[in-house]
Motif scaffolding. Structure first.
Motif, PDB file in Angstrom:
ATOM      1  N   ARG A 109     132.692 108.223 -70.264  1.00 48.93           N
ATOM      2  CA  ARG A 109     133.368 107.598 -71.406  1.00 48.93           C
ATOM      3  C   ARG A 109     132.408 106.665 -72.163  1.00 48.93           C
ATOM      4  N   GLU A 110     131.541 105.994 -71.431  1.00 48.34           N
ATOM      5  CA  GLU A 110     130.583 105.099 -72.083  1.00 48.34           C
ATOM      6  C   GLU A 110     129.621 105.900 -72.952  1.00 48.34           C
ATOM      7  N   THR A 111     129.131 107.019 -72.432  1.00 47.07           N
ATOM      8  CA  THR A 111     128.221 107.845 -73.219  1.00 47.07           C
ATOM      9  C   THR A 111     128.900 108.342 -74.492  1.00 47.07           C
ATOM     10  N   ARG A 112     130.114 108.871 -74.343  1.00 46.03           N
ATOM     11  CA  ARG A 112     130.792 109.372 -75.534  1.00 46.03           C
ATOM     12  C   ARG A 112     131.104 108.233 -76.503  1.00 46.03           C
ATOM     13  N   GLY A 113     131.434 107.066 -75.977  1.00 43.97           N
ATOM     14  CA  GLY A 113     131.654 105.910 -76.836  1.00 43.97           C
ATOM     15  C   GLY A 113     130.413 105.558 -77.650  1.00 43.97           C
ATOM     16  N   GLN A 114     129.243 105.641 -77.011  1.00 42.89           N
ATOM     17  CA  GLN A 114     127.993 105.363 -77.724  1.00 42.89           C
ATOM     18  C   GLN A 114     127.732 106.418 -78.804  1.00 42.89           C
ATOM     19  N   ILE A 115     128.073 107.665 -78.495  1.00 41.09           N
ATOM     20  CA  ILE A 115     127.908 108.736 -79.477  1.00 41.09           C
ATOM     21  C   ILE A 115     128.816 108.475 -80.679  1.00 41.09           C
ATOM     22  N   TYR A 116     130.083 108.181 -80.411  1.00 46.68           N
ATOM     23  CA  TYR A 116     131.019 107.888 -81.498  1.00 46.68           C
ATOM     24  C   TYR A 116     130.550 106.684 -82.318  1.00 46.68           C
ATOM     25  N   LEU A 117     130.010 105.684 -81.657  1.00 48.60           N
ATOM     26  CA  LEU A 117     129.513 104.504 -82.355  1.00 48.60           C
ATOM     27  C   LEU A 117     128.408 104.900 -83.335  1.00 48.60           C
ATOM     28  N   ARG A 118     127.491 105.748 -82.894  1.00 45.86           N
ATOM     29  CA  ARG A 118     126.407 106.205 -83.765  1.00 45.86           C
ATOM     30  C   ARG A 118     126.923 107.103 -84.893  1.00 45.86           C
ATOM     31  N   MET A 119     128.008 107.809 -84.622  1.00 44.14           N
ATOM     32  CA  MET A 119     128.608 108.671 -85.656  1.00 44.14           C
ATOM     33  C   MET A 119     129.492 107.879 -86.620  1.00 44.14           C
TER      34      MET A 119
END
Length: 179
Positions: free
Chosen positions: A118-128
């Motif tokens: 979830r943390e990784t996907r959260g970081q991806i969404y943050l960059r997007m």
């Protein structure tokens, strides 16, 4: 020996990878030899997974990407592998965020409540710049205490971006308090 019996067992591969990573963080030469024998004793996919993860932990994203890409081609269904590859992708100078998101989504389909995923996907969404999606995943990542400092910082950024300065301030306060 266990790999000879069932080289596709996800739990077994995960245990070997976890052990190798912990050993890789230790300077003891005997443990380093144990790590090398474990890497040599697993199949090619697991070996590249281990090497890639060790390189990722050292901050060598180019070398990590090389190994993780090979491992993912051979074994595209390991959540930890998919997550590490997604994380490696977002570390690159010009990340393919769509691909990283696809990999992260695939990992989460296998382990939907895992805080690291979830943390990784959260970081991806943050960059997007998908801040609401980032907040949802990052809040779930708070379950892993060792991630909290980075997650609180990211949550503060996401809340600032959606205009919620009170929640952003709260996240920064909790981060400074180590909570």
């Amino acid at each position: 020996r266990a790999m000879n019996i069932d080289a596709t067992n996800r739990a077994l591969i995960a245990a070997i990878v976890k052990t190798c990573i912990r050993v890789g963080e230790n300077e003891n030469s005997e443990l380093q030899q144990l790590q090398q024998s474990m890497v040599n004793g697993v199949g090619s996919s697991a070996s590249h997974f281990i090497k890639g993860t060790l390189e990722l932990n050292k901050g060598n994203s180019k070398e990590a990407s090389y190994h993780l890409e090979i491992a993912a081609k051979e074994n595209p269904n390991l959540p930890g592998l998919l997550n590490n590859l997604a994380y490696t992708i977002i570390q690159q100078e010009t990340p393919d965020l769509e691909r990283a998101l696809r990999l992260s989504d695939a990992a989460i389909r296998n382990l939907p409540n895992h805080p690291y995923l979830r943390e990784t996907r959260g970081q991806i969404y943050l960059r997007m710049e998908k801040f609401t999606d980032a907040i949802s995943d990052l809040e779930q990542a708070l379950r892993a205490t060792e991630l909290r400092d980075r997650v609180r910082s990211s949550l503060a950024t996401a809340y600032e971006q959606i205009g919620d300065s009170k929640m952003a301030a709260l996240q920064r306060k909790l981060q400074s308090e180590g909570k």
